[in-house]
Design a protein around this motif. Structure first.
Motif, PDB file in Angstrom:
ATOM      1  N   SER A   1     -12.792  15.380  13.879  1.00 40.96           N
ATOM      2  CA  SER A   1     -11.825  15.962  13.081  1.00 40.96           C
ATOM      3  C   SER A   1     -10.926  14.889  12.530  1.00 40.96           C
ATOM      4  O   SER A   1     -11.469  13.552  12.465  1.00 40.96           O
ATOM      5  N   ALA A   2      -9.882  15.157  12.132  1.00 37.45           N
ATOM      6  CA  ALA A   2      -8.856  14.034  11.467  1.00 37.45           C
ATOM      7  C   ALA A   2      -7.589  14.257  11.324  1.00 37.45           C
ATOM      8  O   ALA A   2      -7.018  15.637  11.709  1.00 37.45           O
ATOM      9  N   LEU A   3      -6.793  13.332  11.442  1.00 37.51           N
ATOM     10  CA  LEU A   3      -5.342  13.444  11.344  1.00 37.51           C
ATOM     11  C   LEU A   3      -4.638  12.810  10.376  1.00 37.51           C
ATOM     12  O   LEU A   3      -5.004  11.698   9.932  1.00 37.51           O
ATOM     13  N   LEU A   4      -3.453  13.496   9.706  1.00 37.30           N
ATOM     14  CA  LEU A   4      -2.875  13.009   8.548  1.00 37.30           C
ATOM     15  C   LEU A   4      -1.394  13.007   8.814  1.00 37.30           C
ATOM     16  O   LEU A   4      -0.808  14.047   9.201  1.00 37.30           O
ATOM     17  N   TYR A   5      -0.639  12.012   8.618  1.00 37.09           N
ATOM     18  CA  TYR A   5       0.521  11.715   8.774  1.00 37.09           C
ATOM     19  C   TYR A   5       1.385  11.392   7.365  1.00 37.09           C
ATOM     20  O   TYR A   5       1.142  10.491   6.790  1.00 37.09           O
ATOM     21  N   TYR A   6       2.142  12.663   7.192  1.00 38.51           N
ATOM     22  CA  TYR A   6       2.688  12.730   5.841  1.00 38.51           C
ATOM     23  C   TYR A   6       4.076  12.948   5.832  1.00 38.51           C
ATOM     24  O   TYR A   6       4.412  13.968   6.202  1.00 38.51           O
ATOM     25  N   GLN A   7       4.957  12.383   5.502  1.00 42.33           N
ATOM     26  CA  GLN A   7       6.358  12.751   5.129  1.00 42.33           C
ATOM     27  C   GLN A   7       7.134  13.044   6.499  1.00 42.33           C
ATOM     28  O   GLN A   7       7.697  14.066   6.700  1.00 42.33           O
ATOM     29  N   GLY A   8       6.566  12.586   7.631  1.00 42.20           N
ATOM     30  CA  GLY A   8       7.308  12.646   8.876  1.00 42.20           C
ATOM     31  C   GLY A   8       6.605  13.517   9.681  1.00 42.20           C
ATOM     32  O   GLY A   8       7.366  14.005  10.713  1.00 42.20           O
ATOM     33  N   GLN A   9       5.614  14.310   9.158  1.00 41.31           N
ATOM     34  CA  GLN A   9       4.643  15.375   9.909  1.00 41.31           C
ATOM     35  C   GLN A   9       3.201  15.060  10.040  1.00 41.31           C
ATOM     36  O   GLN A   9       2.695  14.365   9.295  1.00 41.31           O
ATOM     37  N   PHE A  10       2.749  15.522  11.269  1.00 46.15           N
ATOM     38  CA  PHE A  10       1.345  15.221  11.487  1.00 46.15           C
ATOM     39  C   PHE A  10       0.747  16.558  11.181  1.00 46.15           C
ATOM     40  O   PHE A  10       1.128  17.538  11.377  1.00 46.15           O
ATOM     41  N   TYR A  11      -0.489  16.282  10.525  1.00 45.44           N
ATOM     42  CA  TYR A  11      -1.484  17.486  10.155  1.00 45.44           C
ATOM     43  C   TYR A  11      -2.643  17.414  10.485  1.00 45.44           C
ATOM     44  O   TYR A  11      -3.360  16.470  10.441  1.00 45.44           O
ATOM     45  N   HIS A  12      -3.099  18.134  11.813  1.00 46.91           N
ATOM     46  CA  HIS A  12      -4.538  17.963  12.278  1.00 46.91           C
ATOM     47  C   HIS A  12      -5.349  18.876  11.552  1.00 46.91           C
ATOM     48  O   HIS A  12      -5.272  20.100  11.227  1.00 46.91           O
TER      49      HIS A  12
ATOM     50  N   GLU B   1       4.812   4.189  15.124  1.00 48.41           N
ATOM     51  CA  GLU B   1       5.432   2.895  14.948  1.00 48.41           C
ATOM     52  C   GLU B   1       4.955   2.304  13.899  1.00 48.41           C
ATOM     53  O   GLU B   1       5.762   1.146  13.059  1.00 48.41           O
ATOM     54  N   VAL B   2       3.699   2.384  13.139  1.00 44.48           N
ATOM     55  CA  VAL B   2       3.189   1.929  11.849  1.00 44.48           C
ATOM     56  C   VAL B   2       3.939   2.197  10.964  1.00 44.48           C
ATOM     57  O   VAL B   2       4.169   1.310  10.063  1.00 44.48           O
ATOM     58  N   ALA B   3       4.495   3.523  10.649  1.00 48.42           N
ATOM     59  CA  ALA B   3       5.283   3.874   9.609  1.00 48.42           C
ATOM     60  C   ALA B   3       6.534   3.296   9.590  1.00 48.42           C
ATOM     61  O   ALA B   3       7.252   3.098   8.696  1.00 48.42           O
ATOM     62  N   LYS B   4       6.975   3.321  10.922  1.00 50.04           N
ATOM     63  CA  LYS B   4       8.383   2.497  10.909  1.00 50.04           C
ATOM     64  C   LYS B   4       8.542   0.881  10.578  1.00 50.04           C
ATOM     65  O   LYS B   4       9.416   0.516   9.628  1.00 50.04           O
ATOM     66  N   THR B   5       7.135   0.225  10.828  1.00 49.48           N
ATOM     67  CA  THR B   5       7.032  -1.005  10.453  1.00 49.48           C
ATOM     68  C   THR B   5       6.744  -1.572   9.229  1.00 49.48           C
ATOM     69  O   THR B   5       7.404  -2.474   8.379  1.00 49.48           O
ATOM     70  N   TYR B   6       6.269  -0.488   8.482  1.00 51.32           N
ATOM     71  CA  TYR B   6       5.815  -0.596   7.087  1.00 51.32           C
ATOM     72  C   TYR B   6       6.355   0.627   6.159  1.00 51.32           C
ATOM     73  O   TYR B   6       5.588   1.733   5.997  1.00 51.32           O
ATOM     74  N   PRO B   7       7.697   0.662   6.038  1.00 52.29           N
ATOM     75  CA  PRO B   7       8.354   1.949   5.127  1.00 52.29           C
ATOM     76  C   PRO B   7       7.671   2.079   3.849  1.00 52.29           C
ATOM     77  O   PRO B   7       8.065   3.147   3.540  1.00 52.29           O
ATOM     78  N   ASN B   8       7.107   1.215   3.294  1.00 48.68           N
ATOM     79  CA  ASN B   8       6.296   1.370   1.868  1.00 48.68           C
ATOM     80  C   ASN B   8       5.254   2.428   2.060  1.00 48.68           C
ATOM     81  O   ASN B   8       4.927   3.026   1.059  1.00 48.68           O
ATOM     82  N   LEU B   9       4.483   2.863   3.264  1.00 47.32           N
ATOM     83  CA  LEU B   9       3.516   3.644   3.402  1.00 47.32           C
ATOM     84  C   LEU B   9       3.939   5.125   3.202  1.00 47.32           C
ATOM     85  O   LEU B   9       5.005   5.338   3.770  1.00 47.32           O
ATOM     86  N   LYS B  10       3.191   5.646   2.440  1.00 49.86           N
ATOM     87  CA  LYS B  10       3.570   7.215   2.170  1.00 49.86           C
ATOM     88  C   LYS B  10       2.702   8.160   3.037  1.00 49.86           C
ATOM     89  O   LYS B  10       2.998   9.373   3.199  1.00 49.86           O
TER      90      LYS B  10
ATOM     91  N   LEU C   1       0.924  -1.394  -0.068  1.00 50.73           N
ATOM     92  CA  LEU C   1      -0.025  -0.027  -0.075  1.00 50.73           C
ATOM     93  C   LEU C   1       1.021   1.317  -0.056  1.00 50.73           C
ATOM     94  O   LEU C   1       1.888   1.278   0.392  1.00 50.73           O
ATOM     95  N   ASP C   2       0.291   2.256  -0.402  1.00 51.02           N
ATOM     96  CA  ASP C   2       0.695   3.780  -0.366  1.00 51.02           C
ATOM     97  C   ASP C   2       0.095   4.333   0.865  1.00 51.02           C
ATOM     98  O   ASP C   2       0.843   5.266   1.485  1.00 51.02           O
ATOM     99  N   VAL C   3      -1.261   4.331   1.001  1.00 52.86           N
ATOM    100  CA  VAL C   3      -2.021   4.998   2.012  1.00 52.86           C
ATOM    101  C   VAL C   3      -2.761   4.048   2.995  1.00 52.86           C
ATOM    102  O   VAL C   3      -3.441   3.286   2.357  1.00 52.86           O
ATOM    103  N   LEU C   4      -2.700   4.404   4.199  1.00 51.78           N
ATOM    104  CA  LEU C   4      -3.360   3.462   5.088  1.00 51.78           C
ATOM    105  C   LEU C   4      -4.421   4.337   5.688  1.00 51.78           C
ATOM    106  O   LEU C   4      -3.780   5.196   6.311  1.00 51.78           O
ATOM    107  N   ILE C   5      -5.670   4.041   5.828  1.00 47.40           N
ATOM    108  CA  ILE C   5      -6.568   4.736   6.657  1.00 47.40           C
ATOM    109  C   ILE C   5      -6.981   3.861   7.885  1.00 47.40           C
ATOM    110  O   ILE C   5      -7.433   2.572   7.536  1.00 47.40           O
ATOM    111  N   GLY C   6      -7.189   4.363   8.983  1.00 44.78           N
ATOM    112  CA  GLY C   6      -7.840   3.388  10.099  1.00 44.78           C
ATOM    113  C   GLY C   6      -8.094   4.336  11.499  1.00 44.78           C
ATOM    114  O   GLY C   6      -7.121   5.399  11.671  1.00 44.78           O
ATOM    115  N   ASN C   7      -9.145   3.932  12.238  1.00 44.52           N
ATOM    116  CA  ASN C   7      -8.812   4.764  13.501  1.00 44.52           C
ATOM    117  C   ASN C   7      -8.205   3.619  14.435  1.00 44.52           C
ATOM    118  O   ASN C   7      -7.475   2.957  14.176  1.00 44.52           O
ATOM    119  N   GLU C   8      -8.187   4.064  15.756  1.00 39.38           N
ATOM    120  CA  GLU C   8      -7.351   3.405  16.962  1.00 39.38           C
ATOM    121  C   GLU C   8      -7.817   1.894  17.274  1.00 39.38           C
ATOM    122  O   GLU C   8      -7.063   0.837  16.958  1.00 39.38           O
TER     123      GLU C   8
END
Length: 366
Positions: A280-291, A253-262, A214-221
């Motif tokens: 609201s929503a949260l995006l983790y992209y290129q090492g930064q969080f966007y709320h 931790e997810v990003a570290k486990t699956y380095p393919n995720l963008k 995958l490139d993009v993973l979506i999911g809640n806690e």
């Protein structure tokens, strides 16, 4: 994390495609399933709702891969898909035996809920046509290479339907990646679907085969805990509330486990009552969080499909080359608007989404 690179506009027949089951939703309106005498019929399904939103709200060209029974319920579904503007040329029609031993049309009876009474879904989807799909049934070369798709979306609901749909999901994401298509996946953990298939253990086994492609993973806690086996500090299996900082640690931790995720994204929902949610929503992209922009007390008419509409708004942003903050804002705004109308699918327009993103109010328009 590498950036998301999308094929340019006009280079493909389809801006987006989805793989998933599409149900007929039977809605008793403001009443209860157990006392209903009439139902309104809609179409809906976690994966399909995303491409329908991309088509109807944002005006993109989309198609869906699914299976439909060759009977009157199937013809009704085809009509509803057409009304939603989504192409059905990649839908597979399967024979119906007359009584539904196999290849049935999946049904979903849904109560919206109100106040202290939560929303409720009663599914009737066993032995559905979509659950019979298996590897080799779909011409992925035609879809991804000959026609071309800029973005492909699927999810954990479809993967949970049967052993063969899980195998088909793996086949699909591999084919999409091979063709250079961006691939997104919503974990969408549903205990009722996995219950007869080994529960969380089997869900994690399947998802761990899918996520590396995958490139993009979506999911809640809850999705990350149950469907992938990660932990959110201070949160057990019975998820109540959300510590955003702990959630951010888990996402890293997810990003570290699956380095393919963008990119990794989630909606942040606090259920105060069925009709008042924090959103609201949260995006983790290129090492930064966007709320995203958000609402402490968002008034809800029908919460079903809010997460799918978030996904379509987010995806639209990336397809348009918008900055990450704007992408997650589009997702949050579209999801919020979708929950102000009945049915699984969005009735919002792009202009309405843009108005909300820019800080517009709910004043009457005349």
């Amino acid at each position: 994390m590498e950036p998301i690179v999308v094929k340019p506009k006009g280079s493909c027949m389809w801006d987006a495609a989805a793989l998933g089951e599409i149900m007929l939703r039977l809605d008793p309106g403001e009443g209860r399933i157990r006392t209903a005498r009439t139902f309104t019929v809609w179409e809906g399904g976690g994966e399909y709702n995303v491409v329908r939103g991309l088509r109807r709200c944002f005006g993109l060209k989309t198609t869906v891969v699914t299976a439909i029974p060759d009977n009157d319920l199937g013809y009704l579904l085809e009509s509803l898909i057409g009304a939603g503007g989504v192409d059905s040329s990649h839908c597979i029609w399967l024979p119906y035996d007359g009584i539904g031993r196999q290849h049935r049309q999946a049904l979903n009876f849904t109560e919206r809920g109100f106040g202290i009474r939560g929303a409720k879904g009663v599914s009737d989807r066993a032995h559905s046509a979509a659950s019979a799909l298996k590897p080799g049934d779909v011409d992925w070369k035609k879809l991804f290479q000959e026609e071309g798709v800029r973005w492909f979306h699927t999810g954990g609901i479809f993967a949970a339907l049967s052993e063969t749909t899980a195998e088909l999901t793996v086949e699909a994401v591999k084919a999409a990646k091979e063709a250079g298509t961006v691939v997104s996946y919503d974990l969408n953990y549903r205990p009722s679907l996995w219950k007869s298939r080994g529960g969380e253990k089997e869900a994690q086994r399947i998802n761990k085969m899918i996520v590396p492609h995958l490139d993009v993973l979506i999911g809640n806690e809850e999705d990350f805990i149950a469907a992938l086996g990660f932990e959110v500090k201070g949160v057990g299996k019975e998820v109540v509330g959300l510590n955003v900082e702990s959630y951010k640690e888990m996402v890293q931790e997810v990003a570290k486990t699956y380095p393919n995720l963008k990119a990794i994204a989630t909606t942040l929902r606090e259920v105060k009552t069925a009709t008042i949610n924090g959103w609201s929503a949260l995006l983790y992209y290129q090492g930064q969080f966007y709320h995203s922009i958000g609402w402490d007390d968002l008034e809800i008419l029908d919460r079903v499909g809010g997460g799918d509409s978030f996904a379509s708004g987010l995806i639209y942003g990336f397809l348009e080359g918008l900055d990450p903050q704007t992408c997650v804002n589009y997702g949050a705004a579209h999801g919020a608007l979708a929950m102000t109308t009945p049915g699984d699918t969005s009735m919002a327009s792009k202009a309405e989404v843009e108005k909300i993103v820019k800080g517009g109010s709910a004043r009457v328009e005349r």
